[in-house]
Design a protein around this motif. Structure first.
Motif, short mmCIF file in Angstrom:
data_model
loop_
_atom_site.label_atom_id
_atom_site.label_comp_id
_atom_site.label_asym_id
_atom_site.label_seq_id
_atom_site.Cartn_x
_atom_site.Cartn_y
_atom_site.Cartn_z
N GLU A 138 107.65 138.32 164.14
CA GLU A 138 106.24 138.64 164.70
C GLU A 138 105.40 138.80 163.51
OE1 GLU A 138 106.44 141.22 169.02
OE2 GLU A 138 106.70 142.20 166.90
N CYS A 139 104.08 138.42 163.58
CA CYS A 139 103.20 138.45 162.38
C CYS A 139 102.48 139.96 162.83
CB CYS A 139 102.02 137.49 162.77
SG CYS A 139 100.95 137.27 163.85
N GLU A 140 101.64 140.37 162.17
CA GLU A 140 100.86 141.38 162.38
C GLU A 140 100.16 141.77 163.60
OE1 GLU A 140 99.91 144.03 158.36
OE2 GLU A 140 99.19 141.94 158.16
N LEU A 172 106.63 135.52 168.71
CA LEU A 172 107.23 135.16 167.76
C LEU A 172 107.03 134.10 167.02
CD1 LEU A 172 109.44 137.18 169.84
CD2 LEU A 172 110.39 137.57 167.39
N HIS A 173 106.72 133.92 165.75
CA HIS A 173 106.33 132.65 165.22
C HIS A 173 107.75 132.05 164.90
CE1 HIS A 173 102.11 132.63 164.55
NE2 HIS A 173 102.04 133.91 164.28
N VAL A 174 108.19 130.71 165.27
CA VAL A 174 109.22 129.99 165.07
C VAL A 174 109.31 129.30 163.74
CG1 VAL A 174 111.07 128.21 165.76
CG2 VAL A 174 110.09 130.09 167.31
N PRO A 211 97.14 128.46 169.66
CA PRO A 211 97.29 129.04 168.17
C PRO A 211 97.22 130.48 168.19
CG PRO A 211 95.33 127.70 168.61
CD PRO A 211 96.05 127.78 169.95
N CYS A 212 97.71 131.11 167.08
CA CYS A 212 97.78 132.34 166.91
C CYS A 212 96.54 132.99 166.34
CB CYS A 212 98.91 133.11 166.24
SG CYS A 212 99.17 134.87 165.91
N ALA A 213 95.80 133.94 166.43
CA ALA A 213 94.89 134.46 165.76
C ALA A 213 94.96 134.71 164.17
CB ALA A 213 94.28 135.83 166.40
N CYS A 214 96.38 134.67 163.73
CA CYS A 214 96.59 135.02 162.50
C CYS A 214 96.51 133.50 161.86
CB CYS A 214 98.00 135.50 162.13
SG CYS A 214 99.30 134.40 162.44
N GLY A 215 96.14 132.45 162.55
CA GLY A 215 95.97 131.29 161.49
C GLY A 215 97.41 130.58 161.23
N ARG A 216 98.32 131.04 161.63
CA ARG A 216 99.54 130.23 161.31
C ARG A 216 99.86 128.98 162.28
NH1 ARG A 216 100.46 135.53 159.80
NH2 ARG A 216 101.19 135.75 157.67
N THR A 217 100.46 128.18 162.05
CA THR A 217 100.57 127.07 162.90
C THR A 217 102.00 126.74 163.50
OG1 THR A 217 101.24 125.70 160.98
CG2 THR A 217 98.87 125.46 161.92
ZN LIG Z 1 100.46 135.19 164.26
#
Ligand SMILES: [Zn+2]
Length: 420
Positions: free
Chosen positions: A238-240, A245-247, A300-306
């Protein structure tokens, strides 16, 4: 990395992996049988043309039938225990160990851990990947690592107090056990310890459980996912945002399939997670059937990770219990129990006789005021909530706080003594 570059890298690594696996007799035979050639993989979607690999394949090829490099290149062996017989053996080259540490270092950084943190690793070390690999990841970030292992709570506490532990790695059951221990000692973790984050993994758990651990220990709890067959921990983290969960898709190709038919399910639908390791040297696996149930979050996640996200694992396809013809997952029961404030943290699912389910659950220490009628009322309430969720009504047995067995390792939640 933008999606386009990420997908191009995935495809390149997938093709390289298939090429490499042609030399492994097990995969070679499978490719021959289906007439597949490595050059047939023209897009990531062509992964569906590749064979599945199952836990049984790993056991049948024990100890080293699936090894893709010479034994000289192997620097590490881990095993994944099964319920019966031989374990699954997994090999790592030097680069594999480095990659696993790198992916975990990413995960640590993603949750805000820095080199100023003190990481106490309360997971067991040894053949199980959970302890050692997280240790390597934290060292790579530059944390001071305390390899406490799952030792006694007294010693864990001493280390936390003396060295200012800020981050711990624990199983959900041990997190609760430890929180109770602190309560009994009269220690308030918020004021008397420096703890701020906990990586909680190794057993699937619910959102309600996360909230209870966060409240009990005064920490931010992050969910992680991994399995020995794919490096160990750190496949997804998980990010913040704590919203899936980002794979690490540059290392793994994920698919969600219908476990009964093997066909893919649509984005957002729940099914069995299938993973292909595309950046492994010693022992890459194609389309490994994890038996874990989850779904892909396509947005897409708010954190910006792809890297795309997985919903938290909701159970294992093997864990499914069939009670009076209805499919029941222990996680559903946990979710209901954890949402009731008067209920404690420890529970046991007992299956007996022809098809009788009893849920034994501890009351929270402050819930019982000595009135038996109130207890019966609560018992009925819990049974009713469970019936609404499961479609079968279990017998509910409320027991005193602290009366169910506790474990410091993985908790055993289901006892099946049915004479079916
Ligand atoms: Zn994220």
């Amino acid at each position: 990395m933008d999606r386009g570059s990420l997908e191009a890298l995935q495809l390149k690594r997938l093709r390289d992996t298939v090429q490499k696996l042609e030399r492994v007799p097990f995969y070679h035979a499978k490719f021959e049988k289906s007439g597949l050639k490595p050059e047939d993989i023209k897009s990531t979607a062509d992964i569906r043309r590749l064979p599945f690999t199952t836990a049984a394949d790993l056991r049948e090829n024990y100890p080293d039938g699936l090894l893709a490099v010479s034994r000289d290149e192997v620097v590490r062996l881990h095993t994944s225990s099964g319920t019966t017989g031989k374990p699954k053996a997994l090999f790592f080259s030097r680069r594999d160990v480095d990659t696993a540490a790198e992916l975990l270092a990413r995960a640590f950084c993603m949750t805000g851990v820095t080199r100023r943190d003190v990481f106490q690793n309360m997971m067991s070390y040894g053949l199980f990947t959970g302890g050692l690999m997280m240790h390597y990841g934290a060292e790579k970030v530059g944390c001071m690592v305390i390899p406490s292992g799952p030792g006694t709570s007294e010693r864990q506490l001493m280390l936390m107090q003396d060295f200012g532990t800020t981050v711990v790695h624990v199983t959900p059951s041990y997190a609760f056990y430890f929180a109770d221990f602190l309560e009994k000692k009269g220690i308030d973790p918020r004021r008397q310890l420096a703890l701020r984050k906990a990586f909680v993994g190794a057993e699937p758990y619910t959102e309600e459980t996360r909230r209870k651990i966060e409240a009990a220990l005064g920490v931010d709890v992050y969910n992680s996912y991994g399995l020995t067959e794919m490096n160990g921990p750190g496949v997804a983290f998980e990010c913040e945002g704590k919203c899936g969960l980002h794979v690490w898709e540059d290392n793994f190709v994920m698919e969600i399939i219908n476990p009964a038919t093997g066909e893919p399910v649509g984005d957002g639908q729940t099914g069995e997670l299938v993973l292909t390791s595309i950046n492994r040297e010693a022992m890459p696996l194609l389309r490994y059937r994890t038996r874990d149930l989850s779904s892909i979050i396509p947005e897409p996640c708010a954190c910006g990770r792809t890297h795309r996200r997985l919903h938290r694992i909701t159970g294992r396809s093997d864990d499914m219990l069939i009670v009076r013809g209805v499919n029941v997952f222990p996680q559903q029961i946990e979710r209901v129990l954890m949402s009731i404030p008067q209920i404690g943290r420890n529970y046991l699912i007992l299956l007996e006789g022809l098809d009788d389910m009893t849920v034994k659950v501890e009351l929270s220490p402050s819930a019982f005021d000595g009135q038996v009628e109130r207890l019966e009322e609560l018992q009925n309430q819990v049974a009713e909530k469970l019936r609404a969720e499961l479609w079968v009504r279990p017998k509910v047995d409320l027991v005193a706080s602290g009366s169910l067995p506790v474990t410091e390792g993985k908790a055993k939640r289901v006892i099946d003594k049915r004479s079916l």
